[in-house]
Design a protein around this motif. Structure first.
Motif, PDB file in Angstrom:
ATOM      1  N   CYS A 216       0.812  -1.215   0.000  1.00  0.00           N
ATOM      2  CA  CYS A 216       0.000   0.000   0.000  1.00  0.00           C
ATOM      3  C   CYS A 216       0.851   1.274   0.000  1.00  0.00           C
ATOM      4  CB  CYS A 216      -0.908   0.025   1.229  1.00  0.00           C
ATOM      5  SG  CYS A 216      -1.831  -1.503   1.514  1.00  0.00           S
TER       6      CYS A 216
ATOM      7  N   GLN B  64      -5.571  -4.914  -5.577  1.00  0.00           N
ATOM      8  CA  GLN B  64      -4.657  -4.857  -4.433  1.00  0.00           C
ATOM      9  C   GLN B  64      -5.094  -5.780  -3.300  1.00  0.00           C
ATOM     10  OE1 GLN B  64      -1.988  -3.509  -5.983  1.00  0.00           O
ATOM     11  NE2 GLN B  64      -1.534  -2.544  -4.051  1.00  0.00           N
TER      12      GLN B  64
ATOM     13  N   MET C   8      -8.087  -0.932  -6.431  1.00  0.00           N
ATOM     14  CA  MET C   8      -8.097  -1.486  -5.073  1.00  0.00           C
ATOM     15  C   MET C   8      -8.534  -2.952  -5.060  1.00  0.00           C
ATOM     16  SD  MET C   8      -6.851   0.474  -2.807  1.00  0.00           S
ATOM     17  CE  MET C   8      -7.463  -0.370  -1.356  1.00  0.00           C
TER      18      MET C   8
ATOM     19  N   TYR D 241     -14.040  -3.256  -1.546  1.00  0.00           N
ATOM     20  CA  TYR D 241     -13.170  -3.269  -2.727  1.00  0.00           C
ATOM     21  C   TYR D 241     -12.960  -4.699  -3.216  1.00  0.00           C
ATOM     22  CZ  TYR D 241     -11.865   1.671  -2.193  1.00  0.00           C
ATOM     23  OH  TYR D 241     -11.872   3.039  -2.129  1.00  0.00           O
TER      24      TYR D 241
END
Length: 98
Positions: A27, A78, A75, A61
């Motif tokens: 992040c 991720q 996101m 997300y």
């Protein structure tokens, strides 16, 4: 015996924070080392954000149901590999940022 229990509790929480820190490493590029940056100049600063809110957002997300600031697709990628424990660890890590 109390000292052993307290030491084990502390060790467990330290390991959880370490897991959160390790998971948060992906992040850093957008949110900054201490959550101090607005990701890509779009998002809110996450530093110190309530853990429950972070868990809710990360799960949104991951499910593809949240698209704040147009960042849903990014996101989702991720957090796709994060399990519930990792999401919780990251959320706790972010909440502890000062």
């Amino acid at each position: 015996m109390k000292k052993i229990a307290i030491a084990m509790l502390f060790a467990g929480s330290t390991l959880l924070m370490a897991d959160g820190a390790a998971a948060y490493a992906k992040c850093v590029g957008c949110h900054g080392a201490n959550g101090e940056k607005a990701a890509l100049g779009k998002s809110a600063v996450i530093k110190g954000q309530d853990a429950a809110k972070t868990v809710e957002q990360l799960n949104g997300y991951k499910a593809g149901t949240l698209n704040q600031y147009g960042m849903g697709g990014l996101m989702k990628g991720q957090v796709a590999s994060m399990d519930d424990a990792t999401i919780k660890a990251v959320a706790d890590y972010i909440a502890a940022m000062k």
